[in-house]
Each structure stands twice: as C-alpha cells, then as structure tokens.
Design a protein around this motif. Structure first.
Motif, PDB file in Angstrom:
ATOM      1  N   ILE A 137       0.894  -1.069   0.176  1.00 40.67           N
ATOM      2  CA  ILE A 137       0.053   0.066   0.240  1.00 40.67           C
ATOM      3  C   ILE A 137       0.971   1.225  -0.042  1.00 40.67           C
ATOM      4  O   ILE A 137       0.661   1.962  -0.861  1.00 40.67           O
ATOM      5  N   SER A 138       2.068   1.312   0.791  1.00 41.86           N
ATOM      6  CA  SER A 138       3.065   2.564   0.771  1.00 41.86           C
ATOM      7  C   SER A 138       3.474   2.541  -0.554  1.00 41.86           C
ATOM      8  O   SER A 138       3.629   3.604  -1.187  1.00 41.86           O
ATOM      9  N   GLN A 139       3.716   1.488  -1.051  1.00 39.27           N
ATOM     10  CA  GLN A 139       4.441   1.670  -2.667  1.00 39.27           C
ATOM     11  C   GLN A 139       3.543   2.071  -3.542  1.00 39.27           C
ATOM     12  O   GLN A 139       3.944   2.996  -4.418  1.00 39.27           O
ATOM     13  N   ILE A 140       2.301   1.658  -3.262  1.00 35.41           N
ATOM     14  CA  ILE A 140       1.322   2.156  -4.325  1.00 35.41           C
ATOM     15  C   ILE A 140       1.170   3.879  -4.113  1.00 35.41           C
ATOM     16  O   ILE A 140       0.943   4.637  -5.081  1.00 35.41           O
ATOM     17  N   GLU A 141       0.929   4.068  -2.833  1.00 39.18           N
ATOM     18  CA  GLU A 141       0.831   5.531  -2.454  1.00 39.18           C
ATOM     19  C   GLU A 141       1.891   6.240  -3.003  1.00 39.18           C
ATOM     20  O   GLU A 141       1.861   7.500  -3.286  1.00 39.18           O
ATOM     21  N   ALA A 142       2.937   5.762  -2.780  1.00 37.50           N
ATOM     22  CA  ALA A 142       4.477   6.584  -3.456  1.00 37.50           C
ATOM     23  C   ALA A 142       4.633   6.452  -4.849  1.00 37.50           C
ATOM     24  O   ALA A 142       5.617   7.005  -5.372  1.00 37.50           O
ATOM     25  N   ALA A 143       3.524   5.966  -5.551  1.00 35.66           N
ATOM     26  CA  ALA A 143       3.799   5.696  -7.028  1.00 35.66           C
ATOM     27  C   ALA A 143       5.148   4.660  -7.391  1.00 35.66           C
ATOM     28  O   ALA A 143       5.559   4.903  -8.211  1.00 35.66           O
ATOM     29  N   GLN A 144       5.343   3.907  -6.252  1.00 36.70           N
ATOM     30  CA  GLN A 144       6.319   3.026  -6.579  1.00 36.70           C
ATOM     31  C   GLN A 144       6.095   1.592  -6.969  1.00 36.70           C
ATOM     32  O   GLN A 144       6.611   0.664  -7.179  1.00 36.70           O
ATOM     33  N   ARG A 145       4.866   1.342  -7.146  1.00 37.89           N
ATOM     34  CA  ARG A 145       4.167   0.043  -7.618  1.00 37.89           C
ATOM     35  C   ARG A 145       2.745   0.435  -8.315  1.00 37.89           C
ATOM     36  O   ARG A 145       2.030   1.331  -7.758  1.00 37.89           O
ATOM     37  N   ASN A 146       2.574  -0.209  -9.221  1.00 45.07           N
ATOM     38  CA  ASN A 146       1.183  -0.134 -10.003  1.00 45.07           C
ATOM     39  C   ASN A 146       0.245  -1.263  -9.345  1.00 45.07           C
ATOM     40  O   ASN A 146       0.681  -1.918  -8.844  1.00 45.07           O
ATOM     41  N   LEU A 147      -0.981  -0.753  -9.668  1.00 43.88           N
ATOM     42  CA  LEU A 147      -2.205  -1.612  -9.232  1.00 43.88           C
ATOM     43  C   LEU A 147      -2.454  -2.461 -10.230  1.00 43.88           C
ATOM     44  O   LEU A 147      -2.396  -2.243 -11.600  1.00 43.88           O
ATOM     45  N   SER A 148      -2.840  -3.854 -10.089  1.00 45.11           N
ATOM     46  CA  SER A 148      -3.461  -4.719 -11.110  1.00 45.11           C
ATOM     47  C   SER A 148      -4.785  -4.358 -11.358  1.00 45.11           C
ATOM     48  O   SER A 148      -5.430  -3.520 -10.563  1.00 45.11           O
ATOM     49  N   ALA A 149      -5.292  -4.592 -12.308  1.00 42.18           N
ATOM     50  CA  ALA A 149      -6.620  -4.388 -12.728  1.00 42.18           C
ATOM     51  C   ALA A 149      -7.704  -4.903 -11.722  1.00 42.18           C
ATOM     52  O   ALA A 149      -8.883  -4.318 -11.079  1.00 42.18           O
ATOM     53  N   ASP A 150      -7.205  -6.134 -10.897  1.00 40.79           N
ATOM     54  CA  ASP A 150      -8.384  -6.734  -9.939  1.00 40.79           C
ATOM     55  C   ASP A 150      -8.181  -5.743  -8.709  1.00 40.79           C
ATOM     56  O   ASP A 150      -9.065  -5.676  -8.045  1.00 40.79           O
ATOM     57  N   GLU A 151      -6.988  -5.414  -8.274  1.00 41.32           N
ATOM     58  CA  GLU A 151      -6.870  -4.497  -7.250  1.00 41.32           C
ATOM     59  C   GLU A 151      -7.569  -3.127  -7.457  1.00 41.32           C
ATOM     60  O   GLU A 151      -8.333  -2.568  -6.555  1.00 41.32           O
ATOM     61  N   LEU A 152      -7.477  -2.634  -8.428  1.00 47.31           N
ATOM     62  CA  LEU A 152      -8.291  -1.309  -8.972  1.00 47.31           C
ATOM     63  C   LEU A 152      -9.914  -1.895  -8.605  1.00 47.31           C
ATOM     64  O   LEU A 152     -10.603  -0.960  -8.216  1.00 47.31           O
ATOM     65  N   ALA A 153     -10.528  -3.039  -9.430  1.00 50.86           N
ATOM     66  CA  ALA A 153     -11.913  -3.251  -9.292  1.00 50.86           C
ATOM     67  C   ALA A 153     -11.972  -3.434  -7.546  1.00 50.86           C
ATOM     68  O   ALA A 153     -13.178  -3.022  -7.124  1.00 50.86           O
ATOM     69  N   GLN A 154     -11.261  -4.174  -6.882  1.00 57.12           N
ATOM     70  CA  GLN A 154     -11.426  -4.111  -5.648  1.00 57.12           C
ATOM     71  C   GLN A 154     -11.631  -2.885  -4.819  1.00 57.12           C
ATOM     72  O   GLN A 154     -12.645  -2.778  -3.816  1.00 57.12           O
TER      73      GLN A 154
END
Length: 85
Positions: free
Chosen positions: A8-25
């Motif tokens: 979650i921290s990586q996503i918030e810092a734009a260091q990790r992308n979301l998968s389509a499934d995660e985005l849908a969730q």
C-alpha cells in the motif's frame, strides 16, 4: 483485499502499479466508479468538474449521513480550517 502495508505504501508513493483486479477491489470497497479512481475525466474537465469529480466520493458518503451528522462534519471541517483542531 490481500495487500500488506508495504504494498500500500508503494502504491501511494507511485512505486508500484495496481493490477486491474486490485483497482476493481478498491472501487468496490470505496463504492466509487473505477473512472473516479483513475481520474480519467480530469484531463478534459474544467475546474468545477474536476472539483466535483475529486470530491464525489465524499459527497456520496455525506448523503448517507443524518442531518445531525452532516452538521457535525461541517463543524469539524470549519474548526480545522480555522486551525482550532
């Protein structure tokens, strides 16, 4: 949703992308349209439309509150803006 705090921290810092499934969730968890999460309409929208889109999830939550709870939220926001909270 099975994401650890690091992910979650990586996503918030734009260091990790979301998968389509995660985005849908996330869309289901926060009860918002996927487009709101992707900010697709911001690129061509005017200032007022961007404001409305940015806070549409907040407005949806407000609609679920009682009048008294909305007054409490307004009071808290006002005090925060005034630097009293």
């Amino acid at each position: 949703m099975k994401l650890n705090k690091r992910a979650i921290s990586q996503i918030e810092a734009a260091q990790r992308n979301l998968s389509a499934d995660e985005l849908a969730q996330f869309s289901r968890i926060y009860e918002v349209n996927v487009r709101e999460l992707l900010f697709l309409e911001f690129t061509e929208a005017g200032k007022e439309q961007r404001f409305a889109a940015k806070y549409s999830s907040f407005f949806k939550l407000l609609e679920k509150l009682s009048d008294r709870d909305i007054e409490d939220v307004y009071w808290a926001i006002k005090r925060k803006v005034e630097g009293l909270l």
